[in-house]
Structures are given as structure tokens and as C-alpha cells.
Design an enzyme around this catalytic site. Structure first.
Site, PDB file in Angstrom:
ATOM      1  N   VAL A   1       0.758  -1.328   0.068  1.00  0.00           N
ATOM      2  CA  VAL A   1      -0.087  -0.083   0.020  1.00  0.00           C
ATOM      3  C   VAL A   1       0.717   1.445   0.093  1.00  0.00           C
ATOM      4  O   VAL A   1       0.234   2.369  -0.429  1.00  0.00           O
ATOM      5  CB  VAL A   1      -1.037   0.109   1.126  1.00  0.00           C
ATOM      6  CG1 VAL A   1      -2.035  -1.142   1.108  1.00  0.00           C
ATOM      7  CG2 VAL A   1      -0.205  -0.116   2.578  1.00  0.00           C
TER       8      VAL A   1
ATOM      9  N   ASN B   1      -6.829  -0.515   6.892  1.00  0.00           N
ATOM     10  CA  ASN B   1      -6.438  -1.086   8.028  1.00  0.00           C
ATOM     11  C   ASN B   1      -4.951  -1.451   8.199  1.00  0.00           C
ATOM     12  O   ASN B   1      -4.555  -1.574   9.176  1.00  0.00           O
ATOM     13  CB  ASN B   1      -7.385  -2.637   8.108  1.00  0.00           C
ATOM     14  CG  ASN B   1      -6.780  -3.399   9.173  1.00  0.00           C
ATOM     15  OD1 ASN B   1      -6.940  -2.980  10.511  1.00  0.00           O
ATOM     16  ND2 ASN B   1      -6.241  -4.480   8.875  1.00  0.00           N
TER      17      ASN B   1
ATOM     18  N   SER C   1      -6.349   4.123  16.219  1.00  0.00           N
ATOM     19  CA  SER C   1      -5.859   3.427  17.391  1.00  0.00           C
ATOM     20  C   SER C   1      -6.334   4.450  18.514  1.00  0.00           C
ATOM     21  O   SER C   1      -6.157   5.496  18.454  1.00  0.00           O
ATOM     22  CB  SER C   1      -4.083   2.964  17.455  1.00  0.00           C
ATOM     23  OG  SER C   1      -3.744   2.489  18.665  1.00  0.00           O
TER      24      SER C   1
ATOM     25  N   TYR D   1       4.859   5.831  16.498  1.00  0.00           N
ATOM     26  CA  TYR D   1       3.453   5.277  16.100  1.00  0.00           C
ATOM     27  C   TYR D   1       2.326   6.258  16.577  1.00  0.00           C
ATOM     28  O   TYR D   1       1.418   6.272  15.863  1.00  0.00           O
ATOM     29  CB  TYR D   1       3.545   3.988  16.754  1.00  0.00           C
ATOM     30  CG  TYR D   1       2.109   3.227  16.847  1.00  0.00           C
ATOM     31  CD1 TYR D   1       1.839   2.617  15.607  1.00  0.00           C
ATOM     32  CD2 TYR D   1       0.946   3.180  17.708  1.00  0.00           C
ATOM     33  CE1 TYR D   1       0.819   1.694  15.371  1.00  0.00           C
ATOM     34  CE2 TYR D   1      -0.003   2.564  17.441  1.00  0.00           C
ATOM     35  CZ  TYR D   1      -0.258   1.790  16.302  1.00  0.00           C
ATOM     36  OH  TYR D   1      -1.418   1.281  16.159  1.00  0.00           O
TER      37      TYR D   1
ATOM     38  N   ALA E   1       2.481   9.558  16.386  1.00  0.00           N
ATOM     39  CA  ALA E   1       2.640  10.735  15.257  1.00  0.00           C
ATOM     40  C   ALA E   1       1.919  10.065  14.176  1.00  0.00           C
ATOM     41  O   ALA E   1       1.095  10.891  13.699  1.00  0.00           O
ATOM     42  CB  ALA E   1       3.971  10.939  15.036  1.00  0.00           C
ATOM     43  N   SER E   2       2.095   8.813  13.742  1.00  0.00           N
ATOM     44  CA  SER E   2       1.352   8.443  12.643  1.00  0.00           C
ATOM     45  C   SER E   2      -0.162   8.284  12.884  1.00  0.00           C
ATOM     46  O   SER E   2      -0.900   8.519  11.881  1.00  0.00           O
ATOM     47  CB  SER E   2       1.799   7.003  12.260  1.00  0.00           C
ATOM     48  OG  SER E   2       1.421   5.891  13.037  1.00  0.00           O
ATOM     49  N   LYS E   3      -0.729   7.699  13.969  1.00  0.00           N
ATOM     50  CA  LYS E   3      -2.029   7.664  14.080  1.00  0.00           C
ATOM     51  C   LYS E   3      -2.666   8.972  14.845  1.00  0.00           C
ATOM     52  O   LYS E   3      -3.939   9.276  14.306  1.00  0.00           O
ATOM     53  CB  LYS E   3      -2.124   6.515  15.385  1.00  0.00           C
ATOM     54  CG  LYS E   3      -1.737   5.374  14.869  1.00  0.00           C
ATOM     55  CD  LYS E   3      -2.557   4.746  13.697  1.00  0.00           C
ATOM     56  CE  LYS E   3      -2.312   3.224  13.415  1.00  0.00           C
ATOM     57  NZ  LYS E   3      -3.049   2.769  12.356  1.00  0.00           N
TER      58      LYS E   3
END
Length: 240
Positions: free
Chosen positions: A66, A92, A144, A157, A159-161
Site C-alpha cells: 500500500v 487497516n 488506534s 506510532y 505521530a502516525s496515528k
């Protein structure tokens, strides 16, 4: 509330080879949808598709990275040629590397951003125009609890979410005029091997998260469940 049927619906689900994505692919097929199951592992996707034999719908393996724009554009084009539409896109696919920010490697940081954010952007970028044209569709992003609260060791993690939550909010505003729904689910601890160590016994099960995604996708046309935060009940003796 009577849910809509998923018969004749086409769903594209990323991160489908295991965990939450596998559970969602299985449930959506059981409910009658045609599911394009996306992940990098062709072997695991074939196993998933073989297990779906006899269900009301079907699961079609769709190996794809992806974070690769050319591969994603090609896949979306293939689905449109074969099915003529995509009713549900579930972003997802995700991964996490955990540790103090100054201890994370550049490669770990880049991988989280490429999959957790860029992957969502690319799948949405190439799917949304078809939904806008039809004035119909639903994009469900799997974020999340780490997209709502931070914790030491989760800098990259989180930061990405958190970025995904902002992306979801903007996408909601942009697609609302075109009758395209946008939702996000923020699960807490889930019984998968996503993070380091064994999953907690009391954690959410992937099937429980999958069921909430199904309820979002099958909700009546006039209802949109925009944001859902799911947490397991922590046993009283383990509560701080």
C-alpha cells in the site's frame, strides 16, 4: 436498527492477511460482500481466500504494497474494471516500532509513516474519485487509541496515528458533500501479535473490532458512525 445487506457490495480491505484485517475480510464475506483482501503476503491471502469457500460472499486475494503508489493505482483500477465500483474501503494496514524517539532508526520511522499514513493516503486517493462519481461509498480508517493519547515509547506510532485522525477529519469534510461516508475506529489493546510481547488475555478480539466495522458499513443510509473508540475492560485486580 435494521442493518443494510452487504450482498452485491464490494469491499477493499488492506492489512487483510492477519489480525483485524483478516477478521474483517472473513466477516464481510460471511455477510455477502465481495472482498478484495489486500496485503503483501500472497501466500497468507491465498489461505484466507481458501477458507472463505462456501461463504455467502467471496474473498479475492489482492497482493499489494500500500505504500507503492503505482501498485495501489493499478489495483484500484483492476477492481473498478472487474466490479465497476467499490462500496467500502477499509484502510487497516498498519505497523508499529516502539522505543524512545531518539532510539528509533530512520528506517523504522519511515516504515511507520509509509504504511500508516502514506498507505491510507494512496488507497483513498485512487478510490475516492470513483465514490465521488457515484455519490456513494464508505471509507473506514482503522486508527488506534494511540491516535488520541500518547505514551512513552510510542512517539513514531502515535505521530502516525494522530496524523491519521487529522486525515480522517479532513476527509470527512471533503467527502460529505458527495454523499460519501467517512469513519474511524480507534481500538485499544487487541489480541494480535502486532506489538512486542504476548497479547493481554483481556484485550479486545480482532472479531470484535471487525464486527464494529461491519456495523458501520451496514448502517442505514441516513446514519454515519463517524468515530468509535474501543477499549477492553481491564480486570479490577490489574487496574492501577
Amino acid at each position: 436498527m435494521e442493518l443494510q445487506s452487504l450482498h452485491n457490495k464490494v469491499a477493499l480491505i488492506t492489512g487483510a492477511s492477519k489480525g483485524i484485517g483478516r477478521a474483517m475480510s472473513t466477516l464481510f464475506a460471511e455477510k455477502g460482500a465481495t472482498v478484495y483482501a489486500v496485503a503483501r503476503s500472497a501466500a497468507l491471502l491465498k489461505e484466507l481466500a481458501d477458507e472463505a469457500n462456501g461463504k455467502k460472499g467471496r474473498i479475492l486475494p489482492a497482493p499489494c504494497d500500500v505504500s507503492d503508489a503505482e501498485a495501489v493505482e493499478s489495483l484500484i483500477g483492476q477492481v473498478i474494471r472487474e466490479e465497476e465500483h467499490i462500496d467500502v474501503l477499509i484502510n487497516n494496514a498498519g505497523l508499529g516500532h516502539f522505543g524512545m524517539i531518539h532510539e528509533l532508526t530512520e528506517a523504522q520511522w519511515d516504515e511507520m509513516m509509509n504504511v500508516n499514513l502514506k498507505g491510507v493516503f494512496l488507497c483513498t486517493k485512487y478510490t475516492a474519485p470513483h465514490m465521488i462519481k457515484r455519490k456513494s461509498g464508505h471509507i473506514i480508517n482503522i486508527s488506534s487509541v494511540a491516535g488520541t493519547v500518547t505514551f512513552p515509547g510510542g512517539g513514531g506510532y502515535c505521530a502516525s496515528k494522530f496524523g491519521l485522525m487529522a486525515f480522517n477529519d479532513v476527509l470527512t469534510q471533503e467527502l460529505k458533500p458527495h454523499n460519501v461516508k467517512v469513519s474511524v475506529i480507534c481500538p485499544g489493546s487487541v489480541q494480535t501479535h502486532f506489538s512486542q510481547g504476548e497479547p493481554k488475555d483481556y484485550a479486545l478480539r480482532p472479531e470484535e473490532v471487525a464486527y464494529m466495522a461491519y456495523q458501520m458499513a451496514a448502517a442505514p443510509e441516513h446514519i454515519i458512525m463517524n468515530q468509535l473508540i474501543m477499549r477492553p475492560v481491564v480486570p479490577q485486580q490489574l487496574q492501577k
